[in-house]
Motif scaffolding. Structure first.
Motif, mmCIF file in Angstrom:
data_model
loop_
_atom_site.group_PDB
_atom_site.id
_atom_site.type_symbol
_atom_site.label_atom_id
_atom_site.label_comp_id
_atom_site.label_asym_id
_atom_site.label_seq_id
_atom_site.Cartn_x
_atom_site.Cartn_y
_atom_site.Cartn_z
ATOM 1 N N PHE A 229 0.834 -1.204 0.000
ATOM 2 C CA PHE A 229 0.000 0.000 0.000
ATOM 3 C C PHE A 229 0.871 1.257 0.000
ATOM 4 C CE2 PHE A 229 -1.974 -3.451 2.255
ATOM 5 C CZ PHE A 229 -3.253 -3.508 1.720
ATOM 6 N N ILE A 230 0.461 2.238 -0.783
ATOM 7 C CA ILE A 230 1.078 3.569 -0.720
ATOM 8 C C ILE A 230 0.118 4.410 0.108
ATOM 9 C CG2 ILE A 230 1.814 5.591 -2.048
ATOM 10 C CD1 ILE A 230 1.933 3.568 -4.512
ATOM 11 N N ILE A 231 0.625 5.034 1.180
ATOM 12 C CA ILE A 231 -0.247 5.728 2.130
ATOM 13 C C ILE A 231 -0.188 7.242 1.909
ATOM 14 C CG2 ILE A 231 -0.751 6.088 4.595
ATOM 15 C CD1 ILE A 231 -1.257 3.188 3.570
ATOM 16 N N GLY A 232 -1.316 7.810 1.502
ATOM 17 C CA GLY A 232 -1.383 9.244 1.200
ATOM 18 C C GLY A 232 -1.994 10.040 2.331
ATOM 19 N N THR A 233 -1.410 9.909 3.496
ATOM 20 C CA THR A 233 -1.765 10.791 4.620
ATOM 21 C C THR A 233 -0.546 10.874 5.526
ATOM 22 O OG1 THR A 233 -3.479 11.370 6.217
ATOM 23 C CG2 THR A 233 -2.818 9.042 6.164
ATOM 24 N N GLU A 234 -0.668 11.570 6.642
ATOM 25 C CA GLU A 234 0.479 11.811 7.524
ATOM 26 C C GLU A 234 1.274 10.515 7.735
ATOM 27 O OE1 GLU A 234 3.090 13.658 10.288
ATOM 28 O OE2 GLU A 234 2.094 11.739 10.598
ATOM 29 N N ASN A 235 2.596 10.626 7.689
ATOM 30 C CA ASN A 235 3.425 9.423 7.651
ATOM 31 C C ASN A 235 3.378 8.548 8.902
ATOM 32 O OD1 ASN A 235 4.135 9.650 5.022
ATOM 33 N ND2 ASN A 235 5.964 10.877 5.399
ATOM 34 N N SER A 236 2.850 9.086 10.011
ATOM 35 C CA SER A 236 2.695 8.247 11.211
ATOM 36 C C SER A 236 1.805 7.035 10.916
ATOM 37 C CB SER A 236 2.080 9.066 12.354
ATOM 38 O OG SER A 236 0.897 9.672 11.905
ATOM 39 N N ILE A 237 0.862 7.192 9.976
ATOM 40 C CA ILE A 237 -0.053 6.084 9.651
ATOM 41 C C ILE A 237 0.715 4.934 8.987
ATOM 42 C CG2 ILE A 237 -2.143 5.463 8.313
ATOM 43 C CD1 ILE A 237 -2.733 7.276 10.754
ATOM 44 N N VAL A 238 1.764 5.285 8.233
ATOM 45 C CA VAL A 238 2.613 4.240 7.623
ATOM 46 C C VAL A 238 3.232 3.402 8.743
ATOM 47 C CG1 VAL A 238 4.652 3.817 6.170
ATOM 48 C CG2 VAL A 238 3.151 5.762 5.676
ATOM 49 N N GLN A 239 3.728 4.099 9.767
ATOM 50 C CA GLN A 239 4.381 3.408 10.889
ATOM 51 C C GLN A 239 3.385 2.534 11.665
ATOM 52 O OE1 GLN A 239 5.789 5.694 14.337
ATOM 53 N NE2 GLN A 239 7.838 5.324 13.524
ATOM 54 N N HIS A 240 2.200 3.090 11.971
ATOM 55 C CA HIS A 240 1.201 2.307 12.725
ATOM 56 C C HIS A 240 0.830 1.042 11.963
ATOM 57 C CE1 HIS A 240 1.022 5.632 15.337
ATOM 58 N NE2 HIS A 240 0.131 6.358 14.700
#
Ligand code: 13P
Ligand code: SF4
Length: 304
Positions: A229-240
């Motif tokens: 997945f490529i995550i297009g919102t604040e990068n903390s969501i990538v970490q979670h």
């Protein structure tokens, strides 16, 4: 060290009858000590029902104001007084009152990312996860949508039966992402699904496989059969997401998708709130609160 501080926080919040609410953009170590975490809509609903007499809001100022509006009897603390949302400060009550005169009969629909003062002149409040549902449900056909032009454009597309007037505000973090960034990320990760927040520009949202709130993006990725997945919102969501599913792959849409305001709050800030050495207690003039809370209560009534 982190575990010790978390343990102290958990003991103190129980002893002092404190509920810790954390927006999904908070770091992992804060989510772990929170009683509840989620997107703006879920936090607003939780603020109303939390049984504790005190709330520490780990997020930005308008979120703490929302808690105070819905629960005036509670003591509400914003965990880091410097954490604001630049979008919330973009439009003020006086300007919108003048704009309203130009559009008589229009319902003023305000994104929750606005000040308490501005909400006093709004008819309905919306969040990123509730905006489509609320705009469909309200009786008025004509809608003045403030302040986020990108969220407004997304809702307008989903609700073609209504007539929208949009103003040109928005989130500096999400709006900075361009179509070329999304195309580049898709080229780098051709098997990945693109999930974006509706605060992104329409030309970015238009390329996405899913558009939704922070919680919506997390739920979609966690429940999907896809692996990348490529995550297009604040990068903390990538970490979670990476913590929750180490077997899947999550890529930031851009390394610039960082909200510096959301990054301000730390675990020691939460501890300082509980020991009386930090945070800021939120106070609202009762006249402002009574007027402003109406649009939020209408959203919760229509949003379920
Ligand atoms: P959510 O409604 O997804 O919580 O978004 C709030 C926000 O500030 C996103 O930038
Ligand atoms: Fe505000 Fe954007 Fe930060 Fe969300 S990400 S708090 S809208 S500046």
């Amino acid at each position: 060290m982190i575990k010790d501080l978390q343990q102290k926080i958990i003991e103190l919040k129980k002893r002092n009858d404190v509920c810790i609410l954390a927006h999904s953009y908070m770091p992992e170590e804060i989510l772990e000590v929170a009683d509840f975490s989620g997107d703006s809509y879920a936090l607003a609903v939780k603020a109303k029902t939390a049984p504790q007499s005190q709330v520490i809001m780990c997020g930005v100022r308008f979120m703490a104001e929302t808690v105070k509006m819905l629960s005036p009897q509670k003591r509400v603390i914003l965990s880091n007084p410097q954490a604001g949302c630049p979008m919330a400060e973009q439009m003020d009550k006086e300007v919108i009152s003048e704009v309203k005169k130009m559009y008589p009969g229009y319902a003023v629909v305000a994104y929750i990312n606005t000040t308490a003062d501005l909400k006093t002149v709004a008819d309905y409040c919306v969040t990123s996860s509730s905006a489509v549902k609320i705009c469909r449900a309200i009786p008025q056909k004509d809608i003045l949508f403030i302040p986020d032009i990108n969220l407004g454009a997304y809702v307008k597309k989903q609700v073609p039966e209504k007539n929208f007037k949009l103003l040109s505000g928005g989130c500096p973090t999400h709006a900075r992402i361009e179509r070329s960034d999304a195309l580049e990320a898709k080229k780098l990760h051709p098997s990945a699904l693109l999930l974006v927040h509706p605060e992104c520009r329409p030309e970015v949202a238009g390329l996405a496989d899913y558009v939704g709130s922070t919680t919506g993006i997390m739920d979609f990725a966690l429940n999907s059969d896809a692996e990348e997945f490529i995550i297009g919102t604040e990068n903390s969501i990538v970490q979670h997401l990476q913590y929750r599913r180490p077997d899947k792959k999550f890529y930031p849409l851009s390394k610039d998708l960082v909200c510096h305001n959301m990054k301000l709050t730390t675990l020691p800030d939460v501890y300082a709130c509980l020991t009386g050495g930090g945070g800021e207690e939120i106070f609202l003039a009762e006249e402002t609160r009574v007027k402003a809370v109406k649009c939020i209560e209408r959203m919760i009534a229509l949003g379920g």
